[in-house]
Design a protein around this motif. Sequence first.
Motif, PDB file in Angstrom:
ATOM      1  N   ARG A   1       0.779  -1.044  -0.022  1.00 52.66           N
ATOM      2  CA  ARG A   1       0.043   0.054   0.179  1.00 52.66           C
ATOM      3  C   ARG A   1       0.842   1.233   0.031  1.00 52.66           C
ATOM      4  NH1 ARG A   1      -4.145   1.742  -1.192  1.00 52.66           N
ATOM      5  NH2 ARG A   1      -5.259   2.069   0.613  1.00 52.66           N
ATOM      6  N   ALA A   2       1.880   1.227   0.552  1.00 56.02           N
ATOM      7  CA  ALA A   2       3.068   2.222   0.765  1.00 56.02           C
ATOM      8  C   ALA A   2       3.356   2.656  -0.651  1.00 56.02           C
ATOM      9  CB  ALA A   2       4.057   2.234   1.828  1.00 56.02           C
ATOM     10  N   LEU A   3       4.035   1.590  -1.343  1.00 56.49           N
ATOM     11  CA  LEU A   3       4.364   1.785  -2.630  1.00 56.49           C
ATOM     12  C   LEU A   3       3.319   2.350  -3.590  1.00 56.49           C
ATOM     13  CD1 LEU A   3       6.371  -1.463  -2.942  1.00 56.49           C
ATOM     14  CD2 LEU A   3       7.501   0.904  -2.796  1.00 56.49           C
ATOM     15  N   ARG A   4       2.152   2.110  -3.427  1.00 54.52           N
ATOM     16  CA  ARG A   4       1.028   2.730  -4.212  1.00 54.52           C
ATOM     17  C   ARG A   4       0.718   4.148  -3.823  1.00 54.52           C
ATOM     18  NH1 ARG A   4      -3.336  -1.890  -6.419  1.00 54.52           N
ATOM     19  NH2 ARG A   4      -1.625  -3.187  -7.072  1.00 54.52           N
ATOM     20  N   GLY A   5       1.451   4.620  -2.911  1.00 54.84           N
ATOM     21  CA  GLY A   5       1.317   6.235  -2.298  1.00 54.84           C
ATOM     22  C   GLY A   5       0.405   6.511  -1.238  1.00 54.84           C
ATOM     23  N   TYR A   6      -0.082   5.346  -0.591  1.00 52.74           N
ATOM     24  CA  TYR A   6      -1.015   5.486   0.570  1.00 52.74           C
ATOM     25  C   TYR A   6      -0.135   5.915   1.904  1.00 52.74           C
ATOM     26  CZ  TYR A   6      -4.890   4.601   3.812  1.00 52.74           C
ATOM     27  OH  TYR A   6      -5.705   4.877   4.758  1.00 52.74           O
ATOM     28  N   GLN A   7      -0.093   7.334   2.196  1.00 54.39           N
ATOM     29  CA  GLN A   7       0.637   7.697   3.404  1.00 54.39           C
ATOM     30  C   GLN A   7       0.781   7.113   4.659  1.00 54.39           C
ATOM     31  OE1 GLN A   7      -0.261  11.917   3.085  1.00 54.39           O
ATOM     32  NE2 GLN A   7       1.527  12.258   1.899  1.00 54.39           N
ATOM     33  N   PRO A   8      -0.491   6.656   4.974  1.00 54.65           N
ATOM     34  CA  PRO A   8      -0.643   5.967   6.416  1.00 54.65           C
ATOM     35  C   PRO A   8       0.410   4.499   6.344  1.00 54.65           C
ATOM     36  CG  PRO A   8      -2.698   6.776   5.876  1.00 54.65           C
ATOM     37  CD  PRO A   8      -1.954   7.126   4.613  1.00 54.65           C
ATOM     38  N   ALA A   9       0.281   4.119   5.034  1.00 53.79           N
ATOM     39  CA  ALA A   9       0.948   2.924   4.969  1.00 53.79           C
ATOM     40  C   ALA A   9       2.510   2.928   5.160  1.00 53.79           C
ATOM     41  CB  ALA A   9       0.588   1.909   3.845  1.00 53.79           C
ATOM     42  N   ILE A  10       2.930   4.036   5.014  1.00 58.35           N
ATOM     43  CA  ILE A  10       4.520   4.232   5.261  1.00 58.35           C
ATOM     44  C   ILE A  10       4.785   4.133   6.731  1.00 58.35           C
ATOM     45  CG2 ILE A  10       6.235   6.020   4.865  1.00 58.35           C
ATOM     46  CD1 ILE A  10       4.626   7.148   2.419  1.00 58.35           C
ATOM     47  N   TYR A  11       3.991   4.559   7.592  1.00 61.51           N
ATOM     48  CA  TYR A  11       4.114   4.854   9.066  1.00 61.51           C
ATOM     49  C   TYR A  11       4.030   3.508   9.440  1.00 61.51           C
ATOM     50  CZ  TYR A  11       3.759   9.697   8.571  1.00 61.51           C
ATOM     51  OH  TYR A  11       4.009  10.935   8.098  1.00 61.51           O
ATOM     52  N   MET A  12       3.016   2.773   9.271  1.00 63.99           N
ATOM     53  CA  MET A  12       2.880   1.230   9.414  1.00 63.99           C
ATOM     54  C   MET A  12       4.062   0.458   9.271  1.00 63.99           C
ATOM     55  SD  MET A  12      -1.303   0.662   8.385  1.00 63.99           S
ATOM     56  CE  MET A  12      -2.567   1.815   9.155  1.00 63.99           C
ATOM     57  N   THR A  13       4.520   0.739   7.893  1.00 65.47           N
ATOM     58  CA  THR A  13       5.757  -0.215   7.353  1.00 65.47           C
ATOM     59  C   THR A  13       6.891  -0.168   8.303  1.00 65.47           C
ATOM     60  OG1 THR A  13       4.902   0.048   5.063  1.00 65.47           O
ATOM     61  CG2 THR A  13       7.208  -0.930   5.355  1.00 65.47           C
ATOM     62  N   ILE A  14       7.165   1.364   8.679  1.00 65.74           N
ATOM     63  CA  ILE A  14       8.348   1.522   9.397  1.00 65.74           C
ATOM     64  C   ILE A  14       7.971   0.844  11.204  1.00 65.74           C
ATOM     65  CG2 ILE A  14       9.309   3.544  10.784  1.00 65.74           C
ATOM     66  CD1 ILE A  14       8.928   5.260   8.541  1.00 65.74           C
ATOM     67  N   GLY A  15       6.784   0.860  11.429  1.00 65.74           N
ATOM     68  CA  GLY A  15       6.537   0.599  12.793  1.00 65.74           C
ATOM     69  C   GLY A  15       6.830  -1.100  12.771  1.00 65.74           C
ATOM     70  N   TRP A  16       6.099  -1.703  11.933  1.00 64.01           N
ATOM     71  CA  TRP A  16       6.124  -3.169  11.903  1.00 64.01           C
ATOM     72  C   TRP A  16       7.855  -3.593  11.711  1.00 64.01           C
ATOM     73  CZ3 TRP A  16       1.167  -3.117   9.073  1.00 64.01           C
ATOM     74  CH2 TRP A  16       0.088  -3.449   9.983  1.00 64.01           C
TER      75      TRP A  16
END
Length: 627
Positions: free
Chosen positions: A310-325
């Motif tokens: 989802r982050a690679l598709r530009g969904y910003q909240p997913a960027i923070y989730m990726t970092i957290g996990w």
Amino acid sequence: MSGFCRSRPLVWPVCLVILLLFSTHLLADEPPTFVIESETFSIQQANLYKLGIFDEELAEHDIVARMQKHEYELKDYYELQNHRRSYWMYIVDNKSGKPQRIFISFSLQFPQTKAWIFEGDHLRSFDPVRTVADVLSTQVPPGRSYIVAMRLSGGELKGKASIVNISDFNTFMQKVKIQQHVSAGVFGAVAIMILYNLGMLFFFRRTYFLYYAIYSAAALHALAIFNGYTVWNLSELGVVLGISGCALLQFCNSSLSLPTSHPRLYRVSLGFMAYSLVFAVYVWFTASWAVIALSMPIVLAYSLFVSLRRALRGYQPAIYMTIGWSIFLVTICLTVLSIQFPRFGYFSHMSFLGFVSELCFFSFAIGQKVRNAEQIALKEHKHAFNQLKKVFYPHQIEQIKAGRELEDTMPTGRSEACVINFDIIGSSKLPPSLAKSFIEASIKGCVSIINESYNSEDLQSTGYRIKEVGDGFLCSVGYPFKTPKGMDAVELSIDLALRFVSIFQSHVDVLQNQYPIYCSIGVARDYLEGYFPKVGTIEYDVFGRAIILATRYQSFRKQLFPNSVPGHIITVHERIFERLPHSLQQIFTRLDLRKEHMSIRDDLNANVVYYRIISGSEASAGPKLAI
């Protein structure tokens, strides 16, 4: 014979000394588990000696007998079985030259943990220490000491023999303080996040807040078990991790909008949820650590993969989730590393810190998601009000935003006003392909000047468009909007009528059509009344005699010119003409209805009517119309 008998009492002491020397030699060859060389120490176990695993607790004399018979075996790994008691022996070499008080720390918190020092023919018990996990304390003399430990496990567990630690009082207290600070910070942060998510759930009614609160509580419970804050119970841990996994997957589905954005990943997620439930049931009955090792890491890895997609598709909240996990998975690996390799012991609390970091980044993700939702709502709100501007006036929209009812945004009641009825003559002569666009463009051009001088604060405007009727429209001057300061409604209505003719002619000129097309305008003055209907769609409207008269005066042209109109025509009500200045009265022609045997429908008392014929060339002159 008598000499032998006299020497016989000396045989047994000699044999006993030889036996003790031999036993001491054997014990001295056994590698120690811990070696104390100074007064300050923190030592991780190097090995262990297995006495056995039993269903029932051994009596102390049985333990002593086994120790005396050396019924133990050197091992480099430990093994725990569910609901069974494991007995181990540790050898401590105290080379400091003085007695030392030791604090022995076992990983996790078991239902029952005991320890004794073997002193040849009896056991001396350790003192329990109230802290996290299982900690016991006693004093060991200089030289070699033998410690026997018993632990009752709440599940199957197996690993490298490196999880037991001994330390002195000061070192132990430093560890406890660090652990207390870390624990207080983690539990406080998680409690705040749980309350925060529950509060957000209450205010925003978004289910992903509930899922994350459940996941946080379950994950915190699991971490508490892993770090010795609650009793080790693999069956309970399996259920907790199953709940945590399902809540985490539901959080991913909801917060990342997987059902709509990635239907395939959503179906895979449902499969993992089913796996988590099956896993929880299986662990409940088997209490197997091997199954647990394949549980949450898989769910976390999948959640990381989904958020990364989802982050690679530009969904910003997913960027923070990726970092957290990512941080949480790394810290879990470091914690496991610290358990398997003692030299990495400073990583033992990393899973707690990783979980707190995940909470922080997830709060960023939720904040970003709320901000996105707010921006979408504002965009939709703005679009909705932009569409409403096509129906309502700006002052109505502002008043509605401020909380006023629609019925309070426009004047209601009766008042005198001037009404203009505009109609197109001869549009049927146009080709069908041009008729519609010509009518729309010409009416739009005329209507566009009605709202000139509009003032939303004082509700002033040049005029008010009542509605479009057929090939024309109705508008009023003086009500419901007041005329701009210093302007008279009668004069303004005639000025508008003349401008309508000029604008309409400009569109006729564009056609360059051989058929003459004109407009007919009726202007009348009488009462109007504004209102909102009580039933059905609430839409502001005006009615009154002024509209009826304007319509009748506009259609009077059919009596005046029954065959065809020679040009654009403006027909004026007598009450309009009387209030015009002399300069404007001169441009109209007077018609005596009695002499001509004519009448105005719905105005039978009218004696005269005033009109003006404007040719196409004159209408094209624009401002010279009123001269």
